[in-house]
Design a protein around this motif. Structure first.
Motif, short mmCIF file in Angstrom:
data_model
loop_
_atom_site.label_atom_id
_atom_site.label_comp_id
_atom_site.label_asym_id
_atom_site.label_seq_id
_atom_site.Cartn_x
_atom_site.Cartn_y
_atom_site.Cartn_z
N LEU A 249 0.83 -1.20 0.00
CA LEU A 249 0.00 0.00 0.00
C LEU A 249 0.87 1.25 0.00
O LEU A 249 0.61 2.20 -0.75
N ARG A 250 1.89 1.26 0.82
CA ARG A 250 2.75 2.44 0.89
C ARG A 250 3.48 2.68 -0.43
O ARG A 250 3.68 3.82 -0.84
N LEU A 251 3.86 1.60 -1.09
CA LEU A 251 4.54 1.74 -2.37
C LEU A 251 3.59 2.25 -3.45
O LEU A 251 3.96 3.09 -4.27
N VAL A 304 14.30 5.40 -7.60
CA VAL A 304 14.20 4.67 -6.34
C VAL A 304 12.88 3.92 -6.25
O VAL A 304 12.81 2.75 -5.86
N VAL A 305 11.80 4.60 -6.64
CA VAL A 305 10.48 3.96 -6.58
C VAL A 305 10.40 2.81 -7.59
O VAL A 305 9.85 1.74 -7.28
N ASP A 306 10.95 2.99 -8.77
CA ASP A 306 10.91 1.92 -9.77
C ASP A 306 11.68 0.68 -9.30
O ASP A 306 11.28 -0.45 -9.56
N ARG A 307 12.79 0.90 -8.60
CA ARG A 307 13.54 -0.25 -8.07
C ARG A 307 12.70 -1.01 -7.05
O ARG A 307 12.62 -2.24 -7.09
N ALA A 308 12.07 -0.28 -6.13
CA ALA A 308 11.23 -0.93 -5.14
C ALA A 308 10.05 -1.64 -5.80
O ALA A 308 9.64 -2.72 -5.38
N THR A 309 9.51 -1.03 -6.85
CA THR A 309 8.37 -1.61 -7.56
C THR A 309 8.77 -2.93 -8.21
O THR A 309 8.01 -3.91 -8.17
N THR A 336 12.59 3.63 1.93
CA THR A 336 13.50 4.54 1.22
C THR A 336 12.76 5.27 0.11
O THR A 336 12.93 6.49 -0.07
N ALA A 337 11.93 4.54 -0.64
CA ALA A 337 11.16 5.17 -1.71
C ALA A 337 10.22 6.23 -1.16
O ALA A 337 10.08 7.32 -1.74
N GLU A 338 9.58 5.94 -0.02
CA GLU A 338 8.71 6.93 0.61
C GLU A 338 9.48 8.19 1.00
O GLU A 338 9.01 9.31 0.79
N THR A 339 10.65 7.99 1.59
CA THR A 339 11.44 9.13 2.05
C THR A 339 11.85 10.02 0.89
O THR A 339 11.69 11.25 0.95
N VAL A 340 12.36 9.41 -0.17
CA VAL A 340 12.83 10.19 -1.32
C VAL A 340 11.65 10.84 -2.04
O VAL A 340 11.72 12.02 -2.44
N THR A 341 10.56 10.12 -2.20
CA THR A 341 9.40 10.65 -2.91
C THR A 341 8.76 11.80 -2.14
O THR A 341 8.38 12.82 -2.72
N LEU A 371 -0.77 14.10 1.55
CA LEU A 371 -0.39 12.71 1.27
C LEU A 371 0.77 12.27 2.15
O LEU A 371 0.87 11.10 2.52
N THR A 372 1.66 13.20 2.50
CA THR A 372 2.87 12.85 3.25
C THR A 372 2.80 13.22 4.73
O THR A 372 3.72 12.93 5.48
N ALA A 373 1.71 13.83 5.15
CA ALA A 373 1.66 14.42 6.49
C ALA A 373 1.81 13.41 7.61
O ALA A 373 2.37 13.72 8.67
N HIS A 374 1.33 12.19 7.44
CA HIS A 374 1.28 11.23 8.55
C HIS A 374 2.43 10.23 8.53
O HIS A 374 2.37 9.21 9.22
N HIS A 375 3.46 10.52 7.76
CA HIS A 375 4.58 9.59 7.67
C HIS A 375 5.88 10.37 7.85
O HIS A 375 6.56 10.69 6.87
N PRO A 376 6.26 10.68 9.07
CA PRO A 376 7.47 11.50 9.32
C PRO A 376 8.72 10.83 8.76
O PRO A 376 8.94 9.63 8.95
N ALA A 377 9.56 11.63 8.10
CA ALA A 377 10.77 11.09 7.49
C ALA A 377 11.73 10.53 8.55
O ALA A 377 12.37 9.50 8.33
N ALA A 378 11.82 11.18 9.70
CA ALA A 378 12.75 10.74 10.73
C ALA A 378 12.42 9.33 11.20
O ALA A 378 13.32 8.50 11.43
N HIS A 379 11.14 9.02 11.34
CA HIS A 379 10.74 7.69 11.78
C HIS A 379 11.17 6.64 10.75
O HIS A 379 11.71 5.59 11.10
N ARG A 380 10.94 6.93 9.48
CA ARG A 380 11.33 5.98 8.43
C ARG A 380 12.84 5.81 8.38
O ARG A 380 13.34 4.69 8.21
#
Length: 401
Positions: A249-251, A304-309, A336-341, A371-380
């Motif tokens: 889902l995240r991807l 990065v996203v394509d690699r994860a995909t 990683t894809a989430e962080t970069v995207t 879309l990105t508000a609930h996923h803090p980069a530091a946590h990832r």
């Protein structure tokens, strides 16, 4: 290598279906782009948008692959990204539809997931849902949904916020805790059942057309056939294929984010070419420098996203034979894809507002922000670092959410 009789024809049929699906999404995206600003301002539930998707066959097309139906992971993500470039709200709806339509496979408890998927294709169901991660945080803490056993199944009570399609979905997938066994069961609820009410969310900052809101269950009947399986808890290992549900889902949502980036850059570029640059003329070297920076950020995120995909696609094809250690590496790639995207989406959509002056261009930043508000980069990043140092498969269930 000799060719098995019929293999070439089957491959050709799959390729033809994929090509037709990609042509269809191109047409639908053009249609949605033509009135995206108006619909964003109106902020109404996606009733008309879902009708467009259904009429075009995209709801049936974006279901798990099977003989003569569905879409493989790579194709599904391509469709989601293309649609999100035109309207990320509709892309969000379709992304969650596609992933939740896999629920019968992910949770491995439905007696006949194939028949369920075939019915979904036949009826052109729209799926949505909200499955909590095994470990709650500030965004998921609070009273959970509960299931009370009855002779004919269960009754479901509680409330859950859905990010998309709360009032227009045909199947709602949620997890709830059984009051007797303590198991967290994943169930699907059709719309319009007695004792279920909808509370739409209004006046959102971005993603205004997704149809977000809260669904309230007041002793809603759940039959055994509606139970899709069991969600593991924090301390127990998940089946490898089940562990892919949340990263998938995240991807898929990363592709929504990439669509926002591509849509913002394309619209700003067209405005600059048309002489609507806000501060710099279209031949200014500083403008070229800025667009070069933004295009590079977009291409980096895409790589990065394509690699994860690709890695996710191979894992989904492997199915139940997936190695127990693989999901941890996949979850790290997705994080990683989430962080970069996320970084690219917020940076690009903010910068284009400085480059071009046009009504509606701000919607890209608003959509990226929500879309990105609930996923803090530091946590990832901490989770990625833990996996890099320790390689623990427990990170799949506990850290990457």
């Amino acid at each position: 290598m000799p060719t098995t009789p019929g293999t070439t024809g089957l491959r050709s049929a799959d390729e033809q279906r994929r090509a037709a699906l990609l042509r269809t999404v191109h047409d639908v995206a053009d249609d949605l782009a033509s009135d995206a600003i108006f619909r964003d301002r109106a902020g109404r539930p996606p009733t008309d948008e879902v009708a467009r998707l259904r009429e075009a066959g995209l709801l049936a097309g974006l279901t798990p692959p099977g003989p003569g139906r569905g879409a493989d992971w790579r194709t599904g993500c391509t469709v989601i990204r293309k649609l999100s470039t035109a309207d990320s709200s509709v892309g969000d709806v379709l992304a969650r539809h596609y992933v939740h339509a896999w629920s019968g496979r992910f949770y491995a408890g439905h007696p006949d997931a194939t028949a369920l998927e075939e019915e979904s294709v036949r009826e052109q169901w729209l799926w949505t849902g909200a499955i909590r991660p095994p470990v709650t945080d500030e965004d998921t803490a609070g009273p959970d949904l509960v299931l009370q056993p009855r002779n004919s199944g269960y009754v479901l009570s509680g409330r859950r916020f859905l990010d998309t399609a709360v009032a227009v979905a045909d199947q709602i997938v949620v997890d709830a805790v059984c009051t007797v066994t303590g198991d967290a069961l994943v169930v699907r609820i059709p719309p319009g059942v007695p004792r279920m009410t909808i509370e739409p969310a209004h006046d959102r900052l971005g993603q205004r057309v997704v149809g977000a809101g809260e669904v309230v269950f007041d002793r809603v009947t759940v039959t055994p056939g509606q139970v899709l399986g069991r969600r593991p808890y924090e301390e127990e290992p998940a089946a490898p294929f089940t562990a892919l549900a949340d990263p998938a889902l995240r991807l898929a949502l990363c592709h929504v984010g990439l669509g926002i980036v591509e849509g913002a850059l394309t619209e700003a570029r067209d405005l600059s070419r048309g002489g609507h640059a806000y501060r710099l003329p279209g031949t200014d070297p500083d403008l070229f420098l800025t667009y070069g920076e933004l295009a590079s950020a977009a291409q980096t995120a895409t790589a990065v996203v394509d690699r994860a995909t690709e890695v996710m696609a191979r894992a989904l094809q492997t199915g139940a034979q997936l190695d127990a250690e693989e999901p941890a590496g996949i979850a790290a790639l997705v994080a990683t894809a989430e962080t970069v995207t996320s970084k690219a989406a917020l940076h690009v959509t903010a910068r284009v507002l400085e480059l071009a002056d046009a009504p509606g261009l701000d919607r890209f930043w608003r959509n990226a922000r929500i879309l990105t508000a609930h996923h803090p980069a530091a946590h990832r990043l901490r989770s990625i670092g833990e996996h890099y140092l320790n390689g623990s498969h427990r990170a799949v269930a506990a850290a990457f959410h």
